[in-house]
Scaffold this motif. Structure first.
Motif, PDB file in Angstrom:
ATOM      1  N   PRO A 171       0.833  -1.206   0.000  1.00 58.35           N
ATOM      2  CA  PRO A 171       0.000   0.000   0.000  1.00 58.35           C
ATOM      3  C   PRO A 171       0.866   1.254   0.000  1.00 58.35           C
ATOM      4  O   PRO A 171       1.987   1.241   0.533  1.00 58.35           O
ATOM      5  CB  PRO A 171      -0.791  -0.117   1.312  1.00 58.35           C
ATOM      6  N   PRO A 172       0.372   2.359  -0.591  1.00 58.42           N
ATOM      7  CA  PRO A 172       1.111   3.621  -0.497  1.00 58.42           C
ATOM      8  C   PRO A 172       1.039   4.172   0.918  1.00 58.42           C
ATOM      9  O   PRO A 172       0.086   3.908   1.655  1.00 58.42           O
ATOM     10  CB  PRO A 172       0.374   4.530  -1.494  1.00 58.42           C
ATOM     11  N   HIS A 173       2.045   4.926   1.298  1.00 56.31           N
ATOM     12  CA  HIS A 173       2.089   5.513   2.637  1.00 56.31           C
ATOM     13  C   HIS A 173       2.219   7.032   2.517  1.00 56.31           C
ATOM     14  O   HIS A 173       3.051   7.540   1.759  1.00 56.31           O
ATOM     15  CB  HIS A 173       3.276   4.955   3.435  1.00 56.31           C
ATOM     16  N   THR A 174       1.389   7.741   3.272  1.00 53.75           N
ATOM     17  CA  THR A 174       1.436   9.203   3.270  1.00 53.75           C
ATOM     18  C   THR A 174       2.579   9.652   4.154  1.00 53.75           C
ATOM     19  O   THR A 174       2.620   9.332   5.349  1.00 53.75           O
ATOM     20  CB  THR A 174       0.108   9.786   3.776  1.00 53.75           C
ATOM     21  N   MET A 182       4.965  13.314   7.990  1.00 47.80           N
ATOM     22  CA  MET A 182       4.280  12.295   8.788  1.00 47.80           C
ATOM     23  C   MET A 182       5.288  11.178   9.099  1.00 47.80           C
ATOM     24  O   MET A 182       5.581  10.331   8.251  1.00 47.80           O
ATOM     25  CB  MET A 182       3.080  11.742   8.019  1.00 47.80           C
ATOM     26  N   ASP A 183       5.835  11.207  10.304  1.00 43.91           N
ATOM     27  CA  ASP A 183       6.873  10.234  10.671  1.00 43.91           C
ATOM     28  C   ASP A 183       6.343   8.810  10.682  1.00 43.91           C
ATOM     29  O   ASP A 183       7.082   7.867  10.399  1.00 43.91           O
ATOM     30  CB  ASP A 183       7.450  10.596  12.044  1.00 43.91           C
ATOM     31  N   SER A 184       5.047   8.639  11.015  1.00 42.39           N
ATOM     32  CA  SER A 184       4.478   7.293  11.026  1.00 42.39           C
ATOM     33  C   SER A 184       4.469   6.699   9.616  1.00 42.39           C
ATOM     34  O   SER A 184       4.750   5.508   9.430  1.00 42.39           O
ATOM     35  CB  SER A 184       3.057   7.328  11.589  1.00 42.39           C
ATOM     36  N   GLY A 185       4.139   7.530   8.607  1.00 39.35           N
ATOM     37  CA  GLY A 185       4.153   7.073   7.224  1.00 39.35           C
ATOM     38  C   GLY A 185       5.555   6.754   6.743  1.00 39.35           C
ATOM     39  O   GLY A 185       5.773   5.765   6.026  1.00 39.35           O
ATOM     40  N   LEU A 186       6.521   7.579   7.128  1.00 38.84           N
ATOM     41  CA  LEU A 186       7.917   7.315   6.763  1.00 38.84           C
ATOM     42  C   LEU A 186       8.389   5.991   7.351  1.00 38.84           C
ATOM     43  O   LEU A 186       9.044   5.195   6.683  1.00 38.84           O
ATOM     44  CB  LEU A 186       8.809   8.455   7.256  1.00 38.84           C
ATOM     45  N   SER A 187       8.045   5.762   8.620  1.00 38.37           N
ATOM     46  CA  SER A 187       8.461   4.530   9.281  1.00 38.37           C
ATOM     47  C   SER A 187       7.836   3.311   8.613  1.00 38.37           C
ATOM     48  O   SER A 187       8.505   2.300   8.389  1.00 38.37           O
ATOM     49  CB  SER A 187       8.074   4.586  10.761  1.00 38.37           C
ATOM     50  N   ALA A 188       6.542   3.413   8.267  1.00 37.52           N
ATOM     51  CA  ALA A 188       5.846   2.284   7.640  1.00 37.52           C
ATOM     52  C   ALA A 188       6.407   1.974   6.260  1.00 37.52           C
ATOM     53  O   ALA A 188       6.415   0.818   5.832  1.00 37.52           O
ATOM     54  CB  ALA A 188       4.349   2.584   7.547  1.00 37.52           C
ATOM     55  N   SER A 189       6.865   2.999   5.552  1.00 42.12           N
ATOM     56  CA  SER A 189       7.416   2.790   4.205  1.00 42.12           C
ATOM     57  C   SER A 189       8.894   2.421   4.221  1.00 42.12           C
ATOM     58  O   SER A 189       9.471   2.111   3.178  1.00 42.12           O
ATOM     59  CB  SER A 189       7.216   4.050   3.358  1.00 42.12           C
ATOM     60  N   GLY A 190       9.512   2.493   5.402  1.00 38.33           N
ATOM     61  CA  GLY A 190      10.928   2.159   5.507  1.00 38.33           C
ATOM     62  C   GLY A 190      11.859   3.271   5.060  1.00 38.33           C
ATOM     63  O   GLY A 190      13.042   3.022   4.817  1.00 38.33           O
ATOM     64  N   MET A 191      11.346   4.489   4.949  1.00 44.07           N
ATOM     65  CA  MET A 191      12.155   5.625   4.516  1.00 44.07           C
ATOM     66  C   MET A 191      12.501   6.530   5.698  1.00 44.07           C
ATOM     67  O   MET A 191      11.967   6.374   6.797  1.00 44.07           O
ATOM     68  CB  MET A 191      11.403   6.429   3.447  1.00 44.07           C
ATOM     69  N   THR A 192      13.417   7.480   5.451  1.00 43.68           N
ATOM     70  CA  THR A 192      13.854   8.400   6.499  1.00 43.68           C
ATOM     71  C   THR A 192      13.625   9.844   6.074  1.00 43.68           C
ATOM     72  O   THR A 192      13.346  10.126   4.904  1.00 43.68           O
ATOM     73  CB  THR A 192      15.356   8.209   6.790  1.00 43.68           C
ATOM     74  N   ARG A 193      13.754  10.745   7.018  1.00 47.21           N
ATOM     75  CA  ARG A 193      13.626  12.175   6.712  1.00 47.21           C
ATOM     76  C   ARG A 193      14.729  12.625   5.743  1.00 47.21           C
ATOM     77  O   ARG A 193      14.499  13.486   4.905  1.00 47.21           O
ATOM     78  CB  ARG A 193      13.690  13.005   7.991  1.00 47.21           C
ATOM     79  N   ASP A 216       4.916   5.478  -3.110  1.00 44.48           N
ATOM     80  CA  ASP A 216       4.115   4.494  -3.835  1.00 44.48           C
ATOM     81  C   ASP A 216       4.663   3.081  -3.607  1.00 44.48           C
ATOM     82  O   ASP A 216       5.705   2.909  -2.954  1.00 44.48           O
ATOM     83  CB  ASP A 216       4.039   4.843  -5.323  1.00 44.48           C
ATOM     84  N   PRO A 217       3.978   2.033  -4.117  1.00 44.13           N
ATOM     85  CA  PRO A 217       4.444   0.656  -3.882  1.00 44.13           C
ATOM     86  C   PRO A 217       5.843   0.368  -4.411  1.00 44.13           C
ATOM     87  O   PRO A 217       6.453  -0.622  -4.000  1.00 44.13           O
ATOM     88  CB  PRO A 217       3.390  -0.193  -4.634  1.00 44.13           C
ATOM     89  N   PHE A 218       6.352   1.225  -5.312  1.00 43.74           N
ATOM     90  CA  PHE A 218       7.695   1.021  -5.865  1.00 43.74           C
ATOM     91  C   PHE A 218       8.754   1.810  -5.093  1.00 43.74           C
ATOM     92  O   PHE A 218       9.916   1.850  -5.486  1.00 43.74           O
ATOM     93  CB  PHE A 218       7.738   1.423  -7.340  1.00 43.74           C
ATOM     94  N   GLY A 219       8.349   2.464  -3.989  1.00 43.34           N
ATOM     95  CA  GLY A 219       9.304   3.203  -3.182  1.00 43.34           C
ATOM     96  C   GLY A 219       9.638   4.579  -3.721  1.00 43.34           C
ATOM     97  O   GLY A 219      10.649   5.157  -3.321  1.00 43.34           O
ATOM     98  N   GLN A 220       8.807   5.117  -4.600  1.00 46.15           N
ATOM     99  CA  GLN A 220       9.051   6.440  -5.156  1.00 46.15           C
ATOM    100  C   GLN A 220       8.102   7.461  -4.532  1.00 46.15           C
ATOM    101  O   GLN A 220       6.962   7.140  -4.190  1.00 46.15           O
ATOM    102  CB  GLN A 220       8.868   6.426  -6.671  1.00 46.15           C
ATOM    103  N   LEU A 221       8.583   8.682  -4.424  1.00 44.67           N
ATOM    104  CA  LEU A 221       7.791   9.758  -3.840  1.00 44.67           C
ATOM    105  C   LEU A 221       6.896  10.383  -4.897  1.00 44.67           C
ATOM    106  O   LEU A 221       7.358  10.780  -5.960  1.00 44.67           O
ATOM    107  CB  LEU A 221       8.717  10.827  -3.248  1.00 44.67           C
ATOM    108  N   VAL A 222       5.593  10.451  -4.586  1.00 43.99           N
ATOM    109  CA  VAL A 222       4.613  11.091  -5.464  1.00 43.99           C
ATOM    110  C   VAL A 222       3.986  12.239  -4.684  1.00 43.99           C
ATOM    111  O   VAL A 222       3.513  12.038  -3.560  1.00 43.99           O
ATOM    112  CB  VAL A 222       3.522  10.095  -5.908  1.00 43.99           C
ATOM    113  N   LYS A 236      12.673   9.523 -12.713  1.00 40.42           N
ATOM    114  CA  LYS A 236      13.246   8.839 -13.881  1.00 40.42           C
ATOM    115  C   LYS A 236      13.944   7.537 -13.520  1.00 40.42           C
ATOM    116  O   LYS A 236      14.592   6.926 -14.366  1.00 40.42           O
ATOM    117  CB  LYS A 236      14.263   9.781 -14.559  1.00 40.42           C
ATOM    118  N   ASP A 237      13.821   7.109 -12.261  1.00 36.73           N
ATOM    119  CA  ASP A 237      14.589   5.951 -11.804  1.00 36.73           C
ATOM    120  C   ASP A 237      14.238   4.687 -12.580  1.00 36.73           C
ATOM    121  O   ASP A 237      15.129   3.964 -13.052  1.00 36.73           O
ATOM    122  CB  ASP A 237      14.353   5.721 -10.310  1.00 36.73           C
ATOM    123  N   ARG A 238      12.937   4.401 -12.743  1.00 35.92           N
ATOM    124  CA  ARG A 238      12.536   3.159 -13.416  1.00 35.92           C
ATOM    125  C   ARG A 238      12.866   3.176 -14.908  1.00 35.92           C
ATOM    126  O   ARG A 238      13.395   2.177 -15.435  1.00 35.92           O
ATOM    127  CB  ARG A 238      11.050   2.894 -13.177  1.00 35.92           C
TER     128      ARG A 238
END
Length: 288
Positions: A171-174, A182-193, A216-222, A236-238
């Motif tokens: 799922p996407p994370h806000t 939103m630190d909770s969303g960052l933590s759930a997605s496995g990303m950092t500030r 998004d599900p591919f780990g990219q910021l939208v 342009k990563d993909r």
């Protein structure tokens, strides 16, 4: 000191709003999300009683409260009976009916449920069904919704049909909401500030200009920004990964043609085929 009439109405209304809130919480979430016909009638009646009590200053509120308890209690008891007994559930809430079977309308079922063919066609169009012959089963649920199962040859092709292995959908994370991280969303997605700061700098976007940002599900910021006139650069990563895979495959084929060593030629060719298989399975994802 006598309470002014307007203040009496306000106090009564506030009390009844709170009382109705407690009743709906008592009846459960189903009362709010998916009302049966019986619950719908009870809800309207409760609202009507509350409206009458809030403005009927000359009347005592206590009999009205008793009446509201009765009207709320009956659906509650009916719900308990429906949980305990299948027969009671069918009687109170109704039951599903098959209205199309093997591409043929079941006229008796339609007549029993008091539906016309035009109403059935309308429900089918809402499900993007325009040809009845394409339908294997259509079931009219107790709440009036129509669920449709297409015939096997008319169903959309899935990766399983093509014998393709796909990764589980995440799922996407806000991670940004109205300019705030939103630190909770960052933590759930496995990303950092720090990662988020780098991604925003790539797009030349200030944090306070972001209305909502998601991973998004591919780990990219939208992101969706406040300034609608500003063009947000697309990641342009993909596409770059797809280009790199194609170049790697082409290089391996070139090496296979250039070398005279049979073992090396076989190794280059084998790995070039593997990369080609990877590209075929993932190209539809990497082009997005």
């Amino acid at each position: 000191m006598e309470i002014p009439e307007w203040l009496n109405i306000v106090l009564r209304s506030l009390f009844l709003v709170f009382f109705l809130f407690l009743l709906t919480k008592w009846l459960g979430k189903k009362q709010l999300s998916q009302l049966s016909f019986f619950e719908y009638v009870a809800g309207i009646t409760l609202g009507s009683i509350a409206a009458e009590l809030s403005t009927g200053l000359e009347r005592n509120m206590l009999p009205g409260i008793y009446s509201m308890f009765v009207w709320a209690g009956i659906p509650f008891i009916a719900g308990l009976l429906a949980l305990k007994s299948k027969k009671a559930r069918n009687f109170i809430e109704g039951q599903e009916v098959v209205v199309i079977k093997n591409g043929k309308i079941q006229e008796e079922s339609l007549t029993k449920e008091k539906y016309t063919v035009e109403e059935l066609l309308h429900l089918l169009r809402k499900k993007n069904v325009f040809n009845i012959a394409d339908v294997e089963f259509a079931v009219l649920e107790a709440n009036g919704d129509l669920n449709v199962m297409f015939k096997k040859e008319k169903q959309p092709i899935t990766p399983k049909d093509l014998q393709m292995e796909v990764a589980p959908e995440r799922p996407p994370h806000t991670v940004i909401l109205e300019g705030k991280i939103m630190d909770s969303g960052l933590s759930a997605s496995g990303m950092t500030r720090e990662w988020l700061d780098v991604e925003l700098k790539k797009r030349n976007i200030a944090l306070d200009n972001v209305y909502i940002g998601q991973v998004d599900p591919f780990g990219q910021l939208v992101v969706d920004i406040y300034d609608d006139n500003m063009q947000v650069p697309q990641p342009k990563d993909r596409p770059m990964l797809l280009s790199a895979l194609k170049k790697c495959g082409a290089d391996l084929e070139t090496f296979a043609l250039a070398t005279e060593d049979e073992k090396a030629k076989e190794m280059y060719s084998r790995n070039a085929k593997k990369i080609e298989e990877i590209i075929q399975k993932s190209e539809h994802l990497l082009r997005q």
